[in-house]
Write an enzyme that holds these catalytic residues in place. Structure first.
Site, mmCIF file in Angstrom:
data_model
loop_
_atom_site.group_PDB
_atom_site.id
_atom_site.type_symbol
_atom_site.label_atom_id
_atom_site.label_comp_id
_atom_site.label_asym_id
_atom_site.label_seq_id
_atom_site.Cartn_x
_atom_site.Cartn_y
_atom_site.Cartn_z
ATOM 1 N N SER A 270 0.787 -1.231 0.000
ATOM 2 C CA SER A 270 0.000 0.000 0.000
ATOM 3 C C SER A 270 0.824 1.289 0.000
ATOM 4 C CB SER A 270 -0.972 -0.009 1.185
ATOM 5 O OG SER A 270 -1.995 -0.947 0.976
ATOM 6 N N CYS A 286 7.835 -2.181 5.582
ATOM 7 C CA CYS A 286 8.454 -2.904 6.698
ATOM 8 C C CYS A 286 9.763 -2.275 7.136
ATOM 9 C CB CYS A 286 8.764 -4.340 6.284
ATOM 10 S SG CYS A 286 7.411 -5.195 5.529
ATOM 11 N N GLY A 314 5.527 0.565 9.182
ATOM 12 C CA GLY A 314 5.395 -0.079 10.486
ATOM 13 C C GLY A 314 6.749 -0.624 10.909
ATOM 14 N N ASN A 489 9.247 -7.506 10.967
ATOM 15 C CA ASN A 489 8.283 -6.430 10.768
ATOM 16 C C ASN A 489 6.988 -6.751 11.521
ATOM 17 O OD1 ASN A 489 7.474 -8.566 9.024
ATOM 18 N ND2 ASN A 489 6.311 -7.116 7.812
ATOM 19 N N PRO A 490 5.984 -5.857 11.501
ATOM 20 C CA PRO A 490 4.788 -6.060 12.344
ATOM 21 C C PRO A 490 4.012 -7.341 12.097
ATOM 22 C CG PRO A 490 4.927 -3.766 11.700
ATOM 23 C CD PRO A 490 6.004 -4.483 10.943
ATOM 24 N N CYS A 491 4.003 -7.851 10.877
ATOM 25 C CA CYS A 491 3.220 -9.069 10.622
ATOM 26 C C CYS A 491 4.065 -10.328 10.531
ATOM 27 C CB CYS A 491 2.401 -8.905 9.351
ATOM 28 S SG CYS A 491 1.063 -7.712 9.539
ATOM 29 N N GLU A 493 6.415 -11.496 8.421
ATOM 30 C CA GLU A 493 6.906 -12.174 7.209
ATOM 31 C C GLU A 493 8.250 -11.625 6.736
ATOM 32 O OE1 GLU A 493 4.957 -8.576 5.593
ATOM 33 O OE2 GLU A 493 4.553 -9.972 7.205
ATOM 34 N N THR A 665 -2.414 -9.560 2.600
ATOM 35 C CA THR A 665 -2.730 -8.659 1.486
ATOM 36 C C THR A 665 -4.155 -8.114 1.590
ATOM 37 O OG1 THR A 665 -3.458 -10.523 0.109
ATOM 38 C CG2 THR A 665 -1.142 -9.878 -0.068
ATOM 39 N N GLY A 666 -4.619 -7.907 2.829
ATOM 40 C CA GLY A 666 -6.009 -7.546 3.045
ATOM 41 C C GLY A 666 -6.589 -6.563 2.054
#
Length: 914
Positions: A270, A286, A314, A489-491, A493, A665-666
């Site tokens: 994004s 990231c 993030g 990173n925050p998620c 991956e 990938t929301g």
């Protein structure tokens, strides 16, 4: 999507043009008429190819006789002819369906125009659904101070592509010297008053025209390369040659980058869509920061975090260097407040700095299992309102698993005393406690108790997750020279070293599906071509990025890490009629992922030949012949020639230290209307509520197959929606559909983990994957899931038990999910889904939970002897059980995925990566 159009020669038709509704003249294409009628026939179960061919011939004869090449028919006139023809052929139901379809298309067109205004451009907008256009307007399109849009979808993709093509020009061998042996040219100023600059001049303008933000980044890259001796000509000479059209061939590259996005084959993360060719210019999602055990470093981290949040990123931070709560502070004689107190500083900074005008920032907080405050950390988010801007994870080294296996007390170590005695922090190779000063050990803990406590709190609150240091660093090409990576990173991956960033992007696998004679096929050639251009896109992002901190720019460019992944896996499997959790599904998943990394690395090698290797290449294991993926070391898994890749790296080097990653990938998957990341579909049908009324949102491929079978009826959609979007335990749904259309809460946790592990074999970094569990799962399930994930090679794991977060506004009723599981296992027993995951669990000596045995021998009777979390007992799946709303559209339909909250209605996501 069908490809049954008769291959007749229509070149003799004199009508060549058609007038669109907005007055534009376009090419007349009989195939569009054919496709529209076919859809109406299939929707009414009246499809017959021979009849359809006759109808098309009749329609074309009328058009030919009526217009005879002397006038141009309008779209409305053609549609009127179609309607009358269907009636003439006694296809009244088909005519009605066609009229309804025509009316819906007209309403959609009008609303798109209402949303986009003067930016409505049919050639791009028509490729995107109304939901996608709403999402673009709400989130992605540039706006002025009055929140009026400044661009449409086409202009957004042009803006991004115009930036991404710039490095292709500046790395042209006519002006770029890979060896860096050129004399440095005198610095010149960027003169934005000289007029337009672009590619493909037409009259007084250009087909591609750069704005001032594009040109600022172009000048920055030129200066960066020039300072390193790479540029053969001066800036003014470059601009002169650019204006003379010397580089116009790169307009084709621009079109390629544009088409990747406009045709839904690929989307960058994004921030790239937000900021490319715009004021902020920050394109990465990231980042990882460092934090040392002194106040200056702590405050610097807070300041750096603020700059990253402001730019749209993030961060992840490992807080293990900070001394524990209650420890001495030598400089003041005081008492340390501990790492969690300093996490709260970053949490506050996140709250007050709004990211690039888009949303709050996101954080990953990490503490390693040996830290004395580990139990405080595990429970840090139990209280509502604390660390709300954080995902938290415990990082385990191999030492922990050894103590767990041997059932020995696990030592907790004071990081201050480790430094005092010059002892290296524990890493993935373990820690020999017998060889260190016992002063550093402040306590011992039962490792099983620690893992059990983590499991319970994750059961209760969905945090913390777990990270596995030895799996993260097993194929880390920098480990020998830099030590282990200790943060993500925050998620999760992207495992990264301090001050590194990563640029993410995802290929839409569903866009690789083509239909021939009604049968879906995966187009591997198209996939390979998309991988190549998507990789080039992301590598160029590194050069065009406006980094928020100088340290981040230096660290990022030193390794040139990119993270190409995919989305749409579930929809692609649906189309191919392959169950997500079947042996065939896992084999295809592995092959898709192998191709992703293989061709990304191959392109990275080509780039190294043209542009040079990443600066830290000689400080990696690539030069020693090692490879960054486990799959290389298992030749029996190869579909491609990996020895060729290894040998080419040894000969030519590689451009990027790592190339692939699978992110959540929301929002971008909602943009292209496909399933998210590597996840199974979350829900096949859900009821969407809008001001004008309610309607059902249906998964695109499920809708296609329902219509194909003549089952697309509102009563069936409602039944599925009321069942949580699942087909399981609905008697009226045939087993062949149930076997294919599997949703997240239909699967036991071990099949989720297996999917992550299968893909991880070929991914160079890591994977963000939610391991969904039903509300009635126990903390034992989570404990066993941690063991399984570690043993099968996952680098981390995020578990989400349905209903465990108060922000979740709906969840599947317990009895419904129990019945769904039972139906799923029945299909496996009956051979309708081939699945061997249970045998894999047993091979690793992982116990099966008690409920599995009970569920498979008779009626479901599950008594949960666990501490209970109070949940709303209303069994209506759609009922609101929270006052939390989407900040964009105020919808209450939020779902938890990949460690983030995503709105099902408008696509807003809490996660900066989405």
């Amino acid at each position: 999507m069908e490809n049954n159009f008769s291959q007749k020669n229509f070149s003799n038709i004199s009508v060549k043009k058609i007038r669109k509704r907005d007055g534009r003249i376009d090419e007349f294409d009989p195939k569009r008429i054919y496709n529209a009628i076919e859809k109406a026939m299939r929707a009414t179960k009246r499809y017959d190819k021979e009849t359809l061919d006759k109808i098309l011939d009749y329609i074309l004869n009328i058009i030919e006789n009526k217009y005879d090449g002397n006038s141009i028919p309008s779209v409305e006139e053609i549609q009127d002819i179609v309607e009358l023809t269907l009636v003439k052929f006694d296809l009244y139901e088909v005519a009605k369906a066609y009229i309804t379809y025509r009316k819906e298309k007209e309403n959609i067109r009008k609303e798109k125009i209402n949303l986009l205004g003067s930016f409505y451009e049919e050639e791009v907008a028509k490729k995107y659904s109304l939901n996608s256009i709403r999402l673009m307007v709400n989130r992605y399109l540039l706006k002025d101070e009055k929140l009026q849009i400044l661009e449409g979808p086409k202009q957004m993709f042009e803006r991004v592509a115009a930036l991404i093509v710039i490095p292709d020009i500046l790395y042209d061998e006519r002006i770029y010297d890979k060896s860096g042996k050129q004399d440095i040219k005198p610095k010149e100023e960027l003169n934005l008053e000289e007029g337009e600059i672009g590619l493909k001049k037409q009259g007084n303008s250009y087909k591609l025209k750069w704005n001032k933000y594009h040109l600022e980044r172009m000048k920055y890259l030129y200066d960066y390369l020039n300072e390193r001796g790479h540029m053969k000509i001066s800036w003014s000479e470059f601009i002169k040659r650019l204006n003379n059209g010397d580089f116009d061939q790169y307009y084709e590259n621009y079109l390629k980058y544009f088409d990747l996005m406009a045709s839904k084959k690929f989307m960058p993360n994004s921030p790239t869509l937000f900021n490319a060719g715009a004021r902020l210019g920050q394109l990465s999602a990231c980042f990882v920061l460092d934090i040392d055990d002194d106040m200056a470093s702590i405050m610097k981290s807070a300041t750096d975090a603020a700059m990253i949040f402001k730019s749209g990123g993030g961060i992840g931070i490992n807080y293990s260097k900070l001394r524990p709560e209650g420890d001495v502070v030598g400089s003041t004689g005081g008492i340390a407040s501990g790492p969690i107190s300093f996490m709260k500083i970053i949490d506050t900074v996140t709250d007050v700095v709004k990211q690039g005008g888009k949303r709050r920032g996101a954080n990953m907080g990490i503490i390693e299992s040996w830290h004395p405050d580990i139990m405080k950390f595990v429970h840090a988010k139990e209280k509502e309102g604390v660390l709300e801007n954080f995902n938290i994870s415990v990082m385990f080294d191999s030492n922990f698993w050894n103590y767990l296996a041997e059932n020995k007390p696990y030592p907790l170590l004071n990081p201050r005393l480790l430094r005092k005695h010059n002892i290296k922090f524990p890493d993935e190779q373990g820690f020999d406690i017998d060889k260190v000063d016992k002063e550093v050990i402040v306590n011992y803990i039962d490792p099983k108790q620690l893992l059990s406590e983590i499991s319970y709190v994750a059961w209760e609150k969905a945090d913390p997750g777990c990270l596995f240091m030895d799996n993260i660093n097993k194929r880390n090409m920098q480990y020998k020279y830099r030590g282990p990576i200790r943060a993500t990173n925050p998620c999760g991956e992207q495992p990264l070293y301090p001050y590194e960033s990563c640029n993410l992007g995802s290929i839409n696998l569903y866009a690789m599906i083509e239909f021939k004679d009604g049968k879906a096929e995966f187009n591997w050639d198209k996939y390979i071509e998309t991988i190549r251009w998507s990789y080039r896109f992301l590598d160029n992002v590194i050069d065009m990025n406006k980094y928020p901190l100088k340290e981040i720019e230096e660290s990022s460019k030193a390794v040139r890490r990119v993270g190409l992944g995919y989305m749409g896996l579930a929809d692609a499997l649906f189309a191919l009629k392959i169950p997500y959790s079947s042996e065939e599904g896992y084999r295809l998943l592995m092959k898709i992922t192998e191709y992703l990394t293989y061709y990304s690395m191959e392109e990275s090698i080509y780039r190294a030949k043209e542009r040079g290797v990443f600066p830290k290449y000689n400080e990696t294991s690539y030069k020693d012949g090692e490879m960054p993926v486990d799959g290389y070391y298992h030749k029996e898994l190869w579909n491609l020639d990996w020895e060729k890749i290894r040998n080419e790296i040894l000969e030519n080097g590689i451009r990027n230290v790592e190339v692939t990653s699978i992110a959540p990938t929301g929002s971008i998957s909602m943009l292209v209307e496909t399933s998210s990341g590597i996840e199974p579909a979350y829900s096949l049908v859900y009821e969407k509520r809008v001001t004008a009324g309610n309607y059902f949102y249906v998964d695109i491929e499920f809708e296609r197959q329902l219509k194909e079978k003549g089952l697309y009826k509102e009563e069936i959609l409602k039944q599925i929606s009321d069942n949580g979007g699942s087909l399981y335990n609905i008697d009226s749904i045939p087993d062949d559909l149930k076997a294919i259309f599997i949703t997240a809460l239909d699967l036991p946790w071990w099949d989720h983990i297996r999917a992550q592990a299968v893909a991880q074999i070929w991914i160079t970094t890591s994977i963000s994957k939610t391991i969904n569990m039903p509300s009635w799962a126990t903390s034992e399930d989570i404990y066993l899931a941690y063991l399984f994930a570690y043993k099968v090679g996952c680098k981390g794991i995020t578990i989400y038990r349905d209903g465990s977060k108060s922000v979740q506004v709906y969840y599947a009723p317990a009895e419904a999910t129990k019945s769904r599981f039972k139906d799923y296992f029945r299909l496996i027993r009956e051979g309708k889904i081939e699945n061997k995951t249970i045998s894999i669990l047993k091979s690793f000596k992982i116990d099966l939970p008690k409920w599995y045995t009970e569920m498979n021998i008779g009626d479901i009777k599950i008594n949960l002897e666990i501490r209970k979390l109070e949940l709303n007992n209303n069994n209506n799946f759609n009922d609101n059980i929270s006052t939390d709303n989407c900040p964009v559209c105020k919808s209450v339909r939020l779902k938890h995925e990949g460690g983030c909250i995503t709105c099902l209605d408008c696509g807003w996501s809490e996660c900066i990566l989405a």
